[in-house]
Design a protein around this motif. Sequence first.
Motif, PDB file in Angstrom:
ATOM      1  N   ASP A 146      72.644  29.505   8.180  1.00  0.00           N
ATOM      2  CA  ASP A 146      73.997  29.105   7.433  1.00  0.00           C
ATOM      3  C   ASP A 146      74.845  30.000   8.941  1.00  0.00           C
ATOM      4  OD1 ASP A 146      73.711  27.451   5.624  1.00  0.00           O
ATOM      5  OD2 ASP A 146      73.516  28.829   3.951  1.00  0.00           O
ATOM      6  N   ARG A 147      74.482  31.208   8.977  1.00  0.00           N
ATOM      7  CA  ARG A 147      75.653  32.469   9.810  1.00  0.00           C
ATOM      8  C   ARG A 147      75.083  31.818  11.094  1.00  0.00           C
ATOM      9  NH1 ARG A 147      73.701  38.175   8.484  1.00  0.00           N
ATOM     10  NH2 ARG A 147      70.998  37.386   8.173  1.00  0.00           N
ATOM     11  N   VAL A 148      74.103  31.290  11.770  1.00  0.00           N
ATOM     12  CA  VAL A 148      73.378  31.071  12.671  1.00  0.00           C
ATOM     13  C   VAL A 148      74.769  29.753  13.677  1.00  0.00           C
ATOM     14  CG1 VAL A 148      72.191  29.565  14.972  1.00  0.00           C
ATOM     15  CG2 VAL A 148      71.678  31.687  13.114  1.00  0.00           C
ATOM     16  N   LYS A 149      74.316  29.081  12.126  1.00  0.00           N
ATOM     17  CA  LYS A 149      76.426  27.326  12.447  1.00  0.00           C
ATOM     18  C   LYS A 149      77.030  28.023  11.990  1.00  0.00           C
ATOM     19  CE  LYS A 149      72.967  23.808  10.148  1.00  0.00           C
ATOM     20  NZ  LYS A 149      72.413  23.511   8.517  1.00  0.00           N
ATOM     21  N   GLU A 150      77.324  28.989  11.680  1.00  0.00           N
ATOM     22  CA  GLU A 150      79.174  29.847  11.654  1.00  0.00           C
ATOM     23  C   GLU A 150      79.440  30.454  12.985  1.00  0.00           C
ATOM     24  OE1 GLU A 150      81.140  33.026   8.564  1.00  0.00           O
ATOM     25  OE2 GLU A 150      79.339  32.616   8.135  1.00  0.00           O
ATOM     26  N   ALA A 151      78.721  30.653  13.465  1.00  0.00           N
ATOM     27  CA  ALA A 151      78.847  31.897  15.101  1.00  0.00           C
ATOM     28  C   ALA A 151      79.077  30.606  16.125  1.00  0.00           C
ATOM     29  CB  ALA A 151      77.409  32.541  14.993  1.00  0.00           C
ATOM     30  N   GLU A 152      77.678  29.835  15.933  1.00  0.00           N
ATOM     31  CA  GLU A 152      78.037  28.239  17.273  1.00  0.00           C
ATOM     32  C   GLU A 152      79.755  28.070  17.056  1.00  0.00           C
ATOM     33  OE1 GLU A 152      74.358  26.793  16.938  1.00  0.00           O
ATOM     34  OE2 GLU A 152      72.918  27.742  17.902  1.00  0.00           O
ATOM     35  N   GLY A 153      79.593  27.731  15.594  1.00  0.00           N
ATOM     36  CA  GLY A 153      80.984  27.018  15.918  1.00  0.00           C
ATOM     37  C   GLY A 153      82.157  27.628  16.149  1.00  0.00           C
ATOM     38  N   LYS A 154      82.201  29.209  15.867  1.00  0.00           N
ATOM     39  CA  LYS A 154      83.216  29.813  16.252  1.00  0.00           C
ATOM     40  C   LYS A 154      83.295  29.574  18.203  1.00  0.00           C
ATOM     41  CE  LYS A 154      83.059  32.951  12.259  1.00  0.00           C
ATOM     42  NZ  LYS A 154      83.037  34.876  12.131  1.00  0.00           N
ATOM     43  N   VAL A 155      81.960  29.729  18.660  1.00  0.00           N
ATOM     44  CA  VAL A 155      82.245  29.881  20.015  1.00  0.00           C
ATOM     45  C   VAL A 155      82.450  28.525  20.293  1.00  0.00           C
ATOM     46  CG1 VAL A 155      80.402  29.687  21.687  1.00  0.00           C
ATOM     47  CG2 VAL A 155      79.594  31.357  19.557  1.00  0.00           C
ATOM     48  N   ALA A 156      82.517  27.773  19.552  1.00  0.00           N
ATOM     49  CA  ALA A 156      83.091  26.080  20.048  1.00  0.00           C
ATOM     50  C   ALA A 156      84.584  26.087  20.169  1.00  0.00           C
ATOM     51  CB  ALA A 156      81.890  24.823  19.442  1.00  0.00           C
ATOM     52  N   ALA A 157      84.749  26.270  19.482  1.00  0.00           N
ATOM     53  CA  ALA A 157      86.407  26.254  18.830  1.00  0.00           C
ATOM     54  C   ALA A 157      86.941  27.374  19.611  1.00  0.00           C
ATOM     55  CB  ALA A 157      86.610  26.433  17.218  1.00  0.00           C
ATOM     56  N   TYR A 158      86.161  27.904  20.000  1.00  0.00           N
ATOM     57  CA  TYR A 158      87.410  29.726  20.854  1.00  0.00           C
ATOM     58  C   TYR A 158      87.198  28.895  21.808  1.00  0.00           C
ATOM     59  CZ  TYR A 158      89.066  33.281  23.007  1.00  0.00           C
ATOM     60  OH  TYR A 158      89.290  34.371  23.803  1.00  0.00           O
ATOM     61  N   GLY A 210      87.200  34.630  28.218  1.00  0.00           N
ATOM     62  CA  GLY A 210      86.071  35.074  28.656  1.00  0.00           C
ATOM     63  C   GLY A 210      85.089  36.489  27.319  1.00  0.00           C
ATOM     64  N   VAL A 211      85.675  37.469  27.746  1.00  0.00           N
ATOM     65  CA  VAL A 211      84.869  38.750  26.627  1.00  0.00           C
ATOM     66  C   VAL A 211      85.542  38.139  25.497  1.00  0.00           C
ATOM     67  CG1 VAL A 211      85.404  41.281  26.457  1.00  0.00           C
ATOM     68  CG2 VAL A 211      86.420  40.338  28.660  1.00  0.00           C
ATOM     69  N   GLU A 212      86.259  37.584  25.119  1.00  0.00           N
ATOM     70  CA  GLU A 212      85.776  37.640  23.055  1.00  0.00           C
ATOM     71  C   GLU A 212      84.799  36.316  22.942  1.00  0.00           C
ATOM     72  OE1 GLU A 212      86.842  37.805  19.848  1.00  0.00           O
ATOM     73  OE2 GLU A 212      86.968  39.058  20.922  1.00  0.00           O
ATOM     74  N   LEU A 213      85.205  35.431  24.435  1.00  0.00           N
ATOM     75  CA  LEU A 213      83.895  33.531  23.953  1.00  0.00           C
ATOM     76  C   LEU A 213      82.408  34.608  24.359  1.00  0.00           C
ATOM     77  CD1 LEU A 213      83.091  31.176  24.424  1.00  0.00           C
ATOM     78  CD2 LEU A 213      83.224  31.256  26.573  1.00  0.00           C
ATOM     79  N   ARG A 214      82.262  35.433  24.878  1.00  0.00           N
ATOM     80  CA  ARG A 214      80.474  36.336  25.472  1.00  0.00           C
ATOM     81  C   ARG A 214      80.458  36.868  24.198  1.00  0.00           C
ATOM     82  NH1 ARG A 214      82.797  36.906  30.684  1.00  0.00           N
ATOM     83  NH2 ARG A 214      83.585  38.302  30.169  1.00  0.00           N
ATOM     84  N   SER A 215      81.500  37.777  23.697  1.00  0.00           N
ATOM     85  CA  SER A 215      80.941  38.512  22.183  1.00  0.00           C
ATOM     86  C   SER A 215      80.287  37.389  21.772  1.00  0.00           C
ATOM     87  CB  SER A 215      81.949  39.376  21.456  1.00  0.00           C
ATOM     88  OG  SER A 215      82.259  40.302  21.071  1.00  0.00           O
ATOM     89  N   LEU A 216      81.628  36.565  21.592  1.00  0.00           N
ATOM     90  CA  LEU A 216      81.227  35.658  20.061  1.00  0.00           C
ATOM     91  C   LEU A 216      80.026  34.497  20.396  1.00  0.00           C
ATOM     92  CD1 LEU A 216      84.507  33.484  19.364  1.00  0.00           C
ATOM     93  CD2 LEU A 216      82.996  35.632  18.154  1.00  0.00           C
ATOM     94  N   GLU A 217      79.611  34.753  21.483  1.00  0.00           N
ATOM     95  CA  GLU A 217      77.728  34.246  22.285  1.00  0.00           C
ATOM     96  C   GLU A 217      76.885  35.221  21.952  1.00  0.00           C
ATOM     97  OE1 GLU A 217      78.936  33.134  25.748  1.00  0.00           O
ATOM     98  OE2 GLU A 217      79.093  30.767  25.357  1.00  0.00           O
ATOM     99  N   ARG A 218      77.172  36.201  21.804  1.00  0.00           N
ATOM    100  CA  ARG A 218      75.890  37.024  21.879  1.00  0.00           C
ATOM    101  C   ARG A 218      75.322  37.606  20.205  1.00  0.00           C
ATOM    102  NH1 ARG A 218      78.926  40.774  25.719  1.00  0.00           N
ATOM    103  NH2 ARG A 218      79.965  42.057  23.849  1.00  0.00           N
ATOM    104  N   GLU A 219      76.689  37.411  19.599  1.00  0.00           N
ATOM    105  CA  GLU A 219      76.783  37.164  17.988  1.00  0.00           C
ATOM    106  C   GLU A 219      75.760  36.237  17.451  1.00  0.00           C
ATOM    107  OE1 GLU A 219      76.644  38.819  13.952  1.00  0.00           O
ATOM    108  OE2 GLU A 219      77.333  39.608  15.923  1.00  0.00           O
TER     109      GLU A 219
END
Length: 696
Positions: free
Chosen positions: A214-226, A377-386
């Motif tokens: 669930d946490r992986v889905k949520e994190a990847e969703g945040k990346v795509a939305a951003y 991109g800084v924010e996006l990379r942070s979301l991608e790392r998470e």
Amino acid sequence: MPVVSNQANDIDVDLGRLFSSLARNWLRILLVALCITGLAFLLAWLATPLYRAETRILIETRESPLTRGNAPADADRPILDAEGVASQVQVISSTDILKKVATDLNLASRKEFDPSIDMSLPKRILVSTGLMRDPKDVPADERVLSTFREKLKVYNVERSRVIVIEFSSEDPALAAAIPNKIAEAYLGVQQVAKQQSNTDATQWLQPEIANLSDRVKEAEGKVAAYRSQSDLLIGQNNSVLATQQLSELSSELSRVRANRSAAEANAESLRSTIRAGASLDSAPEVLSSPLIQRLREREVELKAQIADLSVTLLGNHPRLRALNSQLNDLEGQIRSEARKVLSGLETEAKTAAAREASLQRDLDALKQVSARADDQGVELRSLEREAAAQRELLESYLSRYREAMSRGEGNYLPADARIFSRAVAPVEPYFPKILPITIAAFVASLLIMAIITLLQELFSGRAMRRAGQGFYDVDELAMPAAMPVAALVEERELVEERTGTLTVERAAARLIADNAKRAIFVSPEGDEAAAASVMVAREIANSGQRVLLLDLTSAGVASHPMLDGQQRPGITNLLAAEAQFTDVIHADFYSDCHVIPVGTADPETAMRAADRLPIIMRSLASAYDLVVVECGPTDPEGVARLLGEDTKIALALIDPADETVVASTEAFARAGHDDMLLVSPVGAAAGRNGLHRSAA
């Protein structure tokens, strides 16, 4: 001849006499040693034989590299250090494993492990009287475990990871079966522990994997939305579109700038050539024009024709002038065409400059867009790392979960130990070793009896002598310096023949020959005759026998010169219970003889315990070869308590015709002592002058 020493307080041990006691008592030492050895042999023969066997376990990783998933580089290293191996020793000897083995082998039914089974009669008596605890009061499991632990020994071999399980039993088969069973139980416990650990791991991983999914889905969703909400659209090569366009536009701008610079340079070069009227053949832009190339070809043809006609025609020939005119026209056409090429180059340079300016404006706009994209991109990379971290953790959990499930379903959980040496039933018992025990008992008993004999000899005082004291020949006679030895001997023999008395030397020889244990001296004439007992005691002591003189005179006339007049504890102190034997036995200052003086206690108090004299005499007779008792002037009733086996009565006299001597002789004869010795201290005067230590 050594000089006599007068040291009164220093005592030496006569080692020769001390160790000669071993030879005198060799039969007693040997008999006692044989008895003890026989008893030890009997006990060893009747003892229950014990057998001992051992099983060895090696602590090592049993996991195969083929079945170990994602094994680290150091996975093949030993899994336990010294403390870990010591901990496994405690695990092997734990109560749970011992109880399991005891139950599997039904040890509670064996008399060896349960003392309450078939108790012997002495034990039943002790239990019934309360002197011994009833084994049945202890639970059966504890009784078995207590005996189990006494027979079990578990230890690890030093500087290794080998654990030894050692067990002793009356049954050789059981001695081998128990350590093997303990080792198997230990491996089983390890496998069960691993299975339980594997089960616990799968039960813990299941909810963790669901939560991580669930946490992986949520994190990847945040990346795509951003990414969709920002300008971070992804183009080719998985890069942001604005960055990609900026890169392409920068490349295009560089290319346009290069073209503009090249066009301007070519135009300037051609312009300079035209102005100078130089040949246009060196200009690459002119040569690359197709029209100029055709005009040049025509020019070459005309020049060839002119050359051919010049051979046969003059220069003013119309044909030649016509060809030269055409040649001049071609030159003008070439220059006209070169000006057109120059105009094209200038136009191309202007077009490139305009294109450059347009691209520069577009590039500046894209730079602003790219700057915003970098911030986003800084924010996006942070979301991608998470999201990547969550995904990696999920994949790790999934891998471990699948591995744990496959191991659990396949039941492949090997213990981290293996049995490399199993116990076998021993053929010979390790206890008792009858021959070594018998030999050790014999040697030890001989040694102990020798020590006891030496201590008895030492404590009895028979091996003690005055320090610095010399030794003299027994056959030497005390005599004045001016009297020849032969004359003194002749005088003594005459006295002996005339009176029937014995000299000191003859009396000492008679007592030694008769193997007397006690010599009771009576001196009817008083103190002067008492010197005979002292002289006889010293004479026998000088011959090497252990002699003690007991002074029972009222004034201590016998012991007084032997101790140089010093008052010491004696027989009265012993009878009055004020001292012990070691306190009242003293060494003669002038011989190897020992002496018990009268003592310093109250005579009346001592005489109340006169009944103890026979006991004292028996004790002294057992410790010494001869006990000489000086009684002074007394009657047969006075010496009755002192008589015993191998006793000789001696009458010390100076004048055989003295009335007291005759009366005393008749009295002892009537009492049945017809064989008493008559001893005369003839020559005692010379001894008293200090020339011989036999004198008092």
